[in-house]
Design a protein around this motif. Structure first.
Motif, PDB file in Angstrom:
ATOM      1  N   LEU A   1       8.832  20.648  -8.640  1.00 30.28           N
ATOM      2  CA  LEU A   1       7.781  19.648  -8.733  1.00 30.28           C
ATOM      3  C   LEU A   1       8.414  18.309  -8.383  1.00 30.28           C
ATOM      4  CD1 LEU A   1       4.842  19.133  -9.600  1.00 30.28           C
ATOM      5  CD2 LEU A   1       5.668  18.880 -11.935  1.00 30.28           C
ATOM      6  N   LEU A   2       7.831  17.617  -7.413  1.00 35.79           N
ATOM      7  CA  LEU A   2       8.408  16.374  -6.906  1.00 35.79           C
ATOM      8  C   LEU A   2       7.473  15.195  -7.128  1.00 35.79           C
ATOM      9  CD1 LEU A   2       9.495  18.114  -3.669  1.00 35.79           C
ATOM     10  CD2 LEU A   2      11.087  17.167  -5.345  1.00 35.79           C
ATOM     11  N   GLY A   3       8.039  14.070  -7.522  1.00 33.48           N
ATOM     12  CA  GLY A   3       7.281  12.845  -7.709  1.00 33.48           C
ATOM     13  C   GLY A   3       6.845  12.572  -9.133  1.00 33.48           C
ATOM     14  N   LEU A   4       7.243  13.416 -10.047  1.00 30.95           N
ATOM     15  CA  LEU A   4       6.781  13.295 -11.437  1.00 30.95           C
ATOM     16  C   LEU A   4       7.135  11.953 -12.093  1.00 30.95           C
ATOM     17  CD1 LEU A   4       5.302  14.750 -13.730  1.00 30.95           C
ATOM     18  CD2 LEU A   4       7.502  15.712 -14.412  1.00 30.95           C
ATOM     19  N   PRO A   5       8.391  11.481 -12.042  1.00 27.00           N
ATOM     20  CA  PRO A   5       8.700  10.206 -12.719  1.00 27.00           C
ATOM     21  C   PRO A   5       7.867   9.035 -12.203  1.00 27.00           C
ATOM     22  CG  PRO A   5      10.724  11.364 -12.186  1.00 27.00           C
ATOM     23  CD  PRO A   5       9.598  12.096 -11.490  1.00 27.00           C
ATOM     24  N   GLY A   6       7.636   8.985 -10.896  1.00 31.00           N
ATOM     25  CA  GLY A   6       6.835   7.903 -10.330  1.00 31.00           C
ATOM     26  C   GLY A   6       5.396   7.940 -10.813  1.00 31.00           C
ATOM     27  N   VAL A   7       4.819   9.143 -10.833  1.00 27.90           N
ATOM     28  CA  VAL A   7       3.419   9.290 -11.235  1.00 27.90           C
ATOM     29  C   VAL A   7       3.249   9.007 -12.727  1.00 27.90           C
ATOM     30  CG1 VAL A   7       1.513  10.938 -11.477  1.00 27.90           C
ATOM     31  CG2 VAL A   7       2.818  10.834  -9.341  1.00 27.90           C
ATOM     32  N   VAL A   8       4.119   9.582 -13.556  1.00 27.83           N
ATOM     33  CA  VAL A   8       4.012   9.371 -15.005  1.00 27.83           C
ATOM     34  C   VAL A   8       4.296   7.911 -15.360  1.00 27.83           C
ATOM     35  CG1 VAL A   8       5.031   9.938 -17.247  1.00 27.83           C
ATOM     36  CG2 VAL A   8       4.510  11.762 -15.624  1.00 27.83           C
ATOM     37  N   GLY A   9       5.314   7.334 -14.730  1.00 33.08           N
ATOM     38  CA  GLY A   9       5.698   5.958 -15.039  1.00 33.08           C
ATOM     39  C   GLY A   9       4.938   4.907 -14.252  1.00 33.08           C
ATOM     40  N   ASN A  10       4.054   5.344 -13.334  1.00 31.79           N
ATOM     41  CA  ASN A  10       3.321   4.425 -12.471  1.00 31.79           C
ATOM     42  C   ASN A  10       4.279   3.424 -11.819  1.00 31.79           C
ATOM     43  OD1 ASN A  10       1.021   3.527 -11.160  1.00 31.79           O
ATOM     44  ND2 ASN A  10       0.613   1.977 -12.718  1.00 31.79           N
ATOM     45  N   SER A  11       5.373   3.978 -11.284  1.00 33.40           N
ATOM     46  CA  SER A  11       6.372   3.149 -10.609  1.00 33.40           C
ATOM     47  C   SER A  11       6.743   3.818  -9.292  1.00 33.40           C
ATOM     48  CB  SER A  11       7.610   2.995 -11.498  1.00 33.40           C
ATOM     49  OG  SER A  11       8.153   4.265 -11.804  1.00 33.40           O
ATOM     50  N   ALA A  12       7.341   3.056  -8.411  1.00 36.88           N
ATOM     51  CA  ALA A  12       7.676   3.555  -7.080  1.00 36.88           C
ATOM     52  C   ALA A  12       8.519   4.826  -7.166  1.00 36.88           C
ATOM     53  CB  ALA A  12       8.445   2.485  -6.310  1.00 36.88           C
ATOM     54  N   TYR A  13       8.333   5.702  -6.168  1.00 39.45           N
ATOM     55  CA  TYR A  13       9.168   6.894  -6.082  1.00 39.45           C
ATOM     56  C   TYR A  13      10.630   6.451  -5.981  1.00 39.45           C
ATOM     57  CZ  TYR A  13       4.960   9.646  -4.925  1.00 39.45           C
ATOM     58  OH  TYR A  13       3.737  10.261  -4.940  1.00 39.45           O
ATOM     59  N   SER A  14      11.500   7.080  -6.742  1.00 36.66           N
ATOM     60  CA  SER A  14      12.923   6.709  -6.738  1.00 36.66           C
ATOM     61  C   SER A  14      13.732   7.520  -5.734  1.00 36.66           C
ATOM     62  CB  SER A  14      13.517   6.858  -8.141  1.00 36.66           C
ATOM     63  OG  SER A  14      13.354   8.186  -8.599  1.00 36.66           O
ATOM     64  N   LEU A  15      13.084   8.497  -5.095  1.00 34.67           N
ATOM     65  CA  LEU A  15      13.732   9.359  -4.111  1.00 34.67           C
ATOM     66  C   LEU A  15      12.848   9.444  -2.870  1.00 34.67           C
ATOM     67  CD1 LEU A  15      14.420  12.330  -6.549  1.00 34.67           C
ATOM     68  CD2 LEU A  15      16.138  10.710  -5.746  1.00 34.67           C
ATOM     69  N   SER A  16      13.406   9.990  -1.809  1.00 31.26           N
ATOM     70  CA  SER A  16      12.629  10.365  -0.628  1.00 31.26           C
ATOM     71  C   SER A  16      12.602  11.879  -0.575  1.00 31.26           C
ATOM     72  CB  SER A  16      13.281   9.828   0.647  1.00 31.26           C
ATOM     73  OG  SER A  16      13.250   8.418   0.665  1.00 31.26           O
ATOM     74  N   ALA A  17      11.516  12.439  -0.049  1.00 33.35           N
ATOM     75  CA  ALA A  17      11.385  13.900   0.030  1.00 33.35           C
ATOM     76  C   ALA A  17      10.783  14.283   1.380  1.00 33.35           C
ATOM     77  CB  ALA A  17      10.510  14.415  -1.105  1.00 33.35           C
ATOM     78  N   VAL A  18      11.454  15.224   2.053  1.00 29.14           N
ATOM     79  CA  VAL A  18      10.988  15.724   3.348  1.00 29.14           C
ATOM     80  C   VAL A  18      10.878  17.240   3.267  1.00 29.14           C
ATOM     81  CG1 VAL A  18      11.484  15.902   5.819  1.00 29.14           C
ATOM     82  CG2 VAL A  18      12.119  13.812   4.564  1.00 29.14           C
ATOM     83  N   ALA A  19       9.680  17.750   3.523  1.00 26.28           N
ATOM     84  CA  ALA A  19       9.450  19.197   3.537  1.00 26.28           C
ATOM     85  C   ALA A  19       9.863  19.737   4.896  1.00 26.28           C
ATOM     86  CB  ALA A  19       7.981  19.495   3.266  1.00 26.28           C
ATOM     87  N   ARG A  20      10.571  20.852   4.896  1.00 27.33           N
ATOM     88  CA  ARG A  20      11.006  21.495   6.135  1.00 27.33           C
ATOM     89  C   ARG A  20       9.850  22.292   6.747  1.00 27.33           C
ATOM     90  NH1 ARG A  20      14.781  18.205   7.208  1.00 27.33           N
ATOM     91  NH2 ARG A  20      16.657  18.403   5.974  1.00 27.33           N
TER      92      ARG A  20
END
Length: 144
Positions: free
Chosen positions: A73-92
């Motif tokens: 599951l990706l993006g959880l801290p940003g969504v829960v904390g309502n703050s910018a994503y702290s990582l970048s994610a690229v799906a292959r």
């Protein structure tokens, strides 16, 4: 820095609940899910394939990079904390990904509060794993 990608593994019950509200993401080619610093729009579930995750320093140097596996599951801290994503994610290319909007996630948390403990465990695991990576230690076990 060696980061344990299992920090992104979600409990199957949480994946099932999120999947009921998810929309399929097209991955006919490599696809950026989000960039570090983007405002959070939702969560991404990796069902099959691979997602490459990275973090850059303020100077633009890559600090960490690793791949996550199905069940992540990706993006959880940003969504829960309502703050910018702290990582970048690229799906292959060819990965099977679904997306749950921030609003749908919030609605789910209100209608299914029993899932909150799973979310808290995931967030705690990400924090613990990040701290272990900083100190160079390996996680001993993942509590459920």
């Amino acid at each position: 820095m060696n980061f344990d990608a299992s920090a992104f593994d979600a409990e199957p019950e949480l994946i099932r609940a999120l999947s009921r509200r998810a929309k399929v993401v097209d991955c006919d080619q490599d696809r950026v899910l989000f960039h570090q610093g983007d405002e959070p729009v939702g969560l991404y579930i990796l069902h099959a394939g691979e997602v490459f995750v990275s973090m850059d320093s303020p100077c633009g140097d890559e600090v960490i990079s690793f791949s996550v596996h199905p069940g992540s599951l990706l993006g959880l801290p940003g969504v829960v904390g309502n703050s910018a994503y702290s990582l970048s994610a690229v799906a292959r290319t060819g990965s099977e990904i679904s997306f749950v909007s921030r609003d749908d996630f919030a609605s789910m948390m209100l209608s299914e509060p029993q899932l909150s403990m799973m979310i808290l465990r995931m967030l705690a695991n990400e924090v613990r794993t990040a701290r272990m990576a900083i100190t160079g230690r390996r996680p001993t076990s993942r509590p459920h």
